[in-house]
Design an enzyme around this catalytic site. Structure first.
Site, PDB file in Angstrom:
ATOM      1  N   ARG A  28       0.859  -1.193   0.000  1.00 18.86           N
ATOM      2  CA  ARG A  28       0.000   0.000   0.000  1.00 18.86           C
ATOM      3  C   ARG A  28       0.889   1.235   0.000  1.00 18.86           C
ATOM      4  NH1 ARG A  28      -4.937  -2.105   1.777  1.00 18.86           N
ATOM      5  NH2 ARG A  28      -5.937  -0.373   0.698  1.00 18.86           N
TER       6      ARG A  28
ATOM      7  N   GLN B 149      -1.008   3.161  -5.802  1.00 20.69           N
ATOM      8  CA  GLN B 149      -2.410   3.558  -5.662  1.00 20.69           C
ATOM      9  C   GLN B 149      -3.242   3.261  -6.903  1.00 20.69           C
ATOM     10  OE1 GLN B 149      -2.387   7.660  -4.427  1.00 20.69           O
ATOM     11  NE2 GLN B 149      -2.042   7.168  -2.286  1.00 20.69           N
TER      12      GLN B 149
ATOM     13  N   ASP C 136      -4.320  -0.421  -6.830  1.00 20.95           N
ATOM     14  CA  ASP C 136      -4.826  -0.909  -5.542  1.00 20.95           C
ATOM     15  C   ASP C 136      -6.274  -1.375  -5.659  1.00 20.95           C
ATOM     16  OD1 ASP C 136      -5.481  -1.413  -2.938  1.00 20.95           O
ATOM     17  OD2 ASP C 136      -4.702   0.468  -2.135  1.00 20.95           O
TER      18      ASP C 136
ATOM     19  N   SER D 161      -8.591  -0.960  -2.472  1.00 22.03           N
ATOM     20  CA  SER D 161      -9.156   0.370  -2.257  1.00 22.03           C
ATOM     21  C   SER D 161     -10.287   0.655  -3.231  1.00 22.03           C
ATOM     22  CB  SER D 161      -8.063   1.439  -2.394  1.00 22.03           C
ATOM     23  OG  SER D 161      -7.150   1.357  -1.322  1.00 22.03           O
TER      24      SER D 161
ATOM     25  N   TYR E 241       0.287   3.243  12.609  1.00 22.96           N
ATOM     26  CA  TYR E 241      -0.473   2.044  12.912  1.00 22.96           C
ATOM     27  C   TYR E 241      -1.053   2.127  14.320  1.00 22.96           C
ATOM     28  CZ  TYR E 241       1.701  -0.015   8.799  1.00 22.96           C
ATOM     29  OH  TYR E 241       2.109  -0.267   7.522  1.00 22.96           O
TER      30      TYR E 241
END
Length: 374
Positions: free
Chosen positions: A125, A130, A133, A136, A229
């Site tokens: 990721r 992007q 992806d 997503s 995270y």
């Protein structure tokens, strides 16, 4: 005839309407020198007629075997059955949502045929990735559809209305999880006129939620960790978070659950006691149903009622928006395949894998040849 052959067959998973190749991306693959074979009817569930593929330069074939068994490159949405993988040309490349760890027979078939498998759920990721992806792009459709399902199930309007019969207050919608699906759900619920809140254990999502017109639900317990995270909560912190969430849910009309962890069961966030304390007529739509659900009472693939609260666990929501979901998915695949398929390679009949490219090296399963040989 020299050159790379790309094959696409109809999806066989129950209820799957998406397709991995659209006429738009077909045309672009042909322009790169690929010979494209598409099974008749493969795109019909997503609204793409056979004639559109033929016009884009594809060769239409009658069955999956003719589309796939001699292909150098196979594109798919759901993983093909193990029996289909065993019939592919040895060393062929397969790109899609393959989940090889989820099925030993599938993993064995990939190994036996020495397939170069790219499960795109493993794609790093990163900013560069992007445009490739798929998680997503498909999550965006899932979040959108989840809110529409909630609006249909809810026995109330979403927006505030002023009528001759009095004023109708807006529905209170809480979206749990502020990933791609959650943010799309927040935006969709807001567009429908609801009063929207978003909750995530990561406090840094507050700005994203508020930018879409939602209110960040702060339960006073932060899971902020290093590197963006979330850190694990202590037992005391989790208990306090659950207590405060349960109190808050008593005044919520609709919950959309979107919290998921790739490769692991979905975290249980909404307990049975919380559901029991909600008002009759409330609705929960659990996007995480496929991995067990965020709600303890979720039954994957079913819509059930508990004490007047409706709990829906829909599966494969992106398929319900098959046209746009396929368009996004197919473009994701085109952008990924472009890493190893250029016009010169296609015409030479070889795929050019650069295993120093982290997007290829970290996505291929089980390991790139250089690492496997080490």
């Amino acid at each position: 005839m020299a050159g790379i052959t790309l094959g696409v067959a109809s999806e066989t998973a129950s209820g799957e309407r998406r397709v991995a190749l659209t006429p738009e991306t077909c045309r672009k693959f042909v322009a790169r020198g690929a010979r494209v074979r598409v099974q008749r009817g493969a795109g019909l569930g997503a609204g793409f007629a056979d004639a559109a593929y033929a016009e884009a330069g594809a060769e239409l074939v009658e069955d999956a075997g003719a589309a796939l068994e001699t292909a150098d490159l196979v594109l798919c949405v759901q993983p093909p059955p193990a029996a289909t993988l065993l019939r592919l040309r040895e060393g062929a490349c397969v790109v899609g949502l393959l989940a090889p760890q989820a099925d030993p027979a599938r993993a064995e078939a990939i190994a036996r045929r020495r397939l170069v498998a790219f499960p795109l759920e493993r794609l790093p990721r990163t900013t560069r990735a992007q445009a490739m992806d798929v998680l997503s792009s498909q999550a965006g459709m899932a979040g959108y559809k989840a809110v529409l399902i909630a609006a249909q199930l809810a026995p109330r309007f979403f927006p505030m209305l002023t009528t001759a019969a009095g004023t109708i207050r807006p529905s209170k919608v809480l979206v749990i999880g502020a990933g791609v699906a959650g943010l799309q759900a927040i935006a969709t619920a807001k567009r429908l006129g609801a009063q929207v809140e978003g909750f995530d254990v990561r406090p840094e999502t507050r700005e994203q939620i508020e930018s879409l017109g939602g209110r960040f639900l702060d339960l006073g317990v932060s899971a902020a960790g290093e590197g963006g995270y979330a850190r694990p909560l202590t037992e005391e912190e989790r208990a306090e978070q659950q207590r405060r969430l349960g109190e808050h849910l008593k005044n919520v009309d609709v919950i959309v659950c979107t919290a998921a962890v790739p490769g692991r069961p979905a975290p249980k966030i909404v307990g049975a006691a919380m559901v029991a304390a909600m008002r009759p007529g409330s609705v929960i739509v659990d996007l995480a149903a496929e991995t067990g659900g965020n709600c303890e009472l979720t039954r994957p693939g079913e819509t059930v009622e508990h004490g007047g609260v409706v709990v829906a666990g829909p599966l494969n929501l992106p398929s319900q928006g098959a046209v746009h979901a396929s368009e996004m998915y197919a473009r994701n695949l085109l952008n990924f395949v472009a890493l190893f398929l250029d016009a010169r390679a296609a015409q030479a009949g070889a795929l050019a894998f650069d295993w120093n490219d982290e997007l290829l090296a970290k996505t291929v399963w089980p390991a790139p040849p250089a690492q496997a040989a080490a």
